[in-house]
Design an enzyme around this catalytic site. Structure first.
Site, mmCIF file in Angstrom:
data_model
loop_
_atom_site.group_PDB
_atom_site.id
_atom_site.type_symbol
_atom_site.label_atom_id
_atom_site.label_comp_id
_atom_site.label_asym_id
_atom_site.label_seq_id
_atom_site.Cartn_x
_atom_site.Cartn_y
_atom_site.Cartn_z
ATOM 1 N N LYS A 103 5.261 16.573 -6.142
ATOM 2 C CA LYS A 103 5.822 16.689 -7.513
ATOM 3 C C LYS A 103 7.247 17.171 -7.560
ATOM 4 O O LYS A 103 8.103 16.732 -8.192
ATOM 5 C CB LYS A 103 4.801 16.850 -8.345
ATOM 6 C CG LYS A 103 3.793 16.005 -8.785
ATOM 7 C CD LYS A 103 4.064 14.649 -9.021
ATOM 8 C CE LYS A 103 2.915 13.749 -9.416
ATOM 9 N NZ LYS A 103 3.440 12.367 -9.775
ATOM 10 N N TYR A 131 -0.202 18.915 -4.255
ATOM 11 C CA TYR A 131 0.168 18.094 -5.229
ATOM 12 C C TYR A 131 1.461 18.520 -5.755
ATOM 13 O O TYR A 131 2.494 17.558 -5.871
ATOM 14 C CB TYR A 131 -1.046 18.166 -6.117
ATOM 15 C CG TYR A 131 -0.548 17.262 -7.295
ATOM 16 C CD1 TYR A 131 -0.723 15.910 -7.221
ATOM 17 C CD2 TYR A 131 -0.234 17.694 -8.588
ATOM 18 C CE1 TYR A 131 -0.391 15.002 -8.128
ATOM 19 C CE2 TYR A 131 0.084 16.780 -9.713
ATOM 20 C CZ TYR A 131 -0.013 15.570 -9.652
ATOM 21 O OH TYR A 131 0.122 14.691 -10.582
ATOM 22 N N ASP A 171 0.745 -1.442 -0.050
ATOM 23 C CA ASP A 171 -0.113 0.012 -0.055
ATOM 24 C C ASP A 171 0.960 1.402 0.322
ATOM 25 O O ASP A 171 1.418 1.767 1.004
ATOM 26 C CB ASP A 171 -0.822 -0.024 1.218
ATOM 27 C CG ASP A 171 -1.818 0.944 1.274
ATOM 28 O OD1 ASP A 171 -1.834 1.992 0.497
ATOM 29 O OD2 ASP A 171 -2.474 1.069 2.197
ATOM 30 N N ALA A 222 3.966 20.444 -4.333
ATOM 31 C CA ALA A 222 4.868 20.305 -3.413
ATOM 32 C C ALA A 222 5.292 18.732 -3.608
ATOM 33 O O ALA A 222 6.686 18.287 -3.545
ATOM 34 C CB ALA A 222 4.452 20.553 -2.018
#
Length: 230
Positions: free
Chosen positions: A148, A144, A54, A146
């Site tokens: 990436k 998001y 997971d 940050a």
């Protein structure tokens, strides 16, 4: 016969990567979040192996890799999984930050670490499916982007560290691509979704396969894929 580890093979770009590599006879190792998903992927891609991990819980990844039946050498690790939750910094809850950082950044780092001995044995490649948000952050995209931006930093550092082991590292930065994630983004933005406006996932996968298949005397370190003129 190359062995390719892929995350995010359940849908979108990751699914299409798995389909293309499976069609040409590569041996796939597919990362699945639970046993049921692993069975589904093994049925969809006969002959593939799975790692049940997971990505939202990076602390479980090393144990999952150790428990999996993996080859001694892995030719590539392709990180295509990701999640997105938009919102202004003033309003975005803590779990939106921690979940995106876990799945989009910490999990790729931990999975790479766990598999690096096998990638080194093959003088293989680690490929990160990043995002245009990994280069530029826009309003409502802070968490998001940050994650990436961090993924870009991970790739850049890894590239320098692993050059002595013959490991190539590639980051691919797609613009908006017609995937289920893009439909989710439009829903979060409250906008109508027209997939014809965006990049066909096959175009992104073509760039990814070019980077993977490039002769060993060179590496495509970074490639940006943007929507073409309409």
């Amino acid at each position: 016969m190359p062995h390719q580890v892929i995350t995010g093979s359940g849908s979108g770009i990751g699914r299409l990567i798995a389909e293309r590599l499976h069609e040409r006879g590569d041996r796939l190792v597919l990362v699945a979040r639970d046993a049921a998903r692993a069975e589904d992927l093994a049925a969809a891609f006969p002959g593939s192996a799975t790692i049940v991990a997971d990505l939202a819980r990076p602390e479980t990844i090393a144990r999952a890799v150790a428990a999996a039946d993996l080859p001694d050498a892995v030719d590539s690790v392709i990180h295509a999984a990701g999640i997105v939750a938009l919102g202004a910094v003033a309003a975005l809850p803590l779990d939106a930050w921690t979940s995106q950082l876990a799945v989009n950044l910490v999990a790729p780092a931990e999975l790479t670490r766990a598999l690096l001995p096998r990638v080194r044995a093959a003088r293989g490649q680690v490929l990160f499916v990043n995002s245009g948000a990994g280069l530029t952050a826009h309003p409502e995209w802070a968490a998001y982007a940050a994650s990436k931006h961090g993924l870009k930093a991970l790739a850049d550092a890894l590239r320098g560290e692993e050059a002595e082991h013959g490991v190539r590292v590639t980051s691919v930065y797609p613009g908006r691509t017609a995937t289920p994630m893009q439909a989710e983004v439009h829903a979060q933005e409250g906008a109508d979704y027209d997939p014809s406006r965006w990049i066909d996932p096959a175009s992104v996968v073509a760039a990814i396969l070019t980077a993977l298949d490039l002769p060993r005397d060179a590496v495509i370190s970074d490639v940006t894929v943007r929507p073409g003129p309409r």
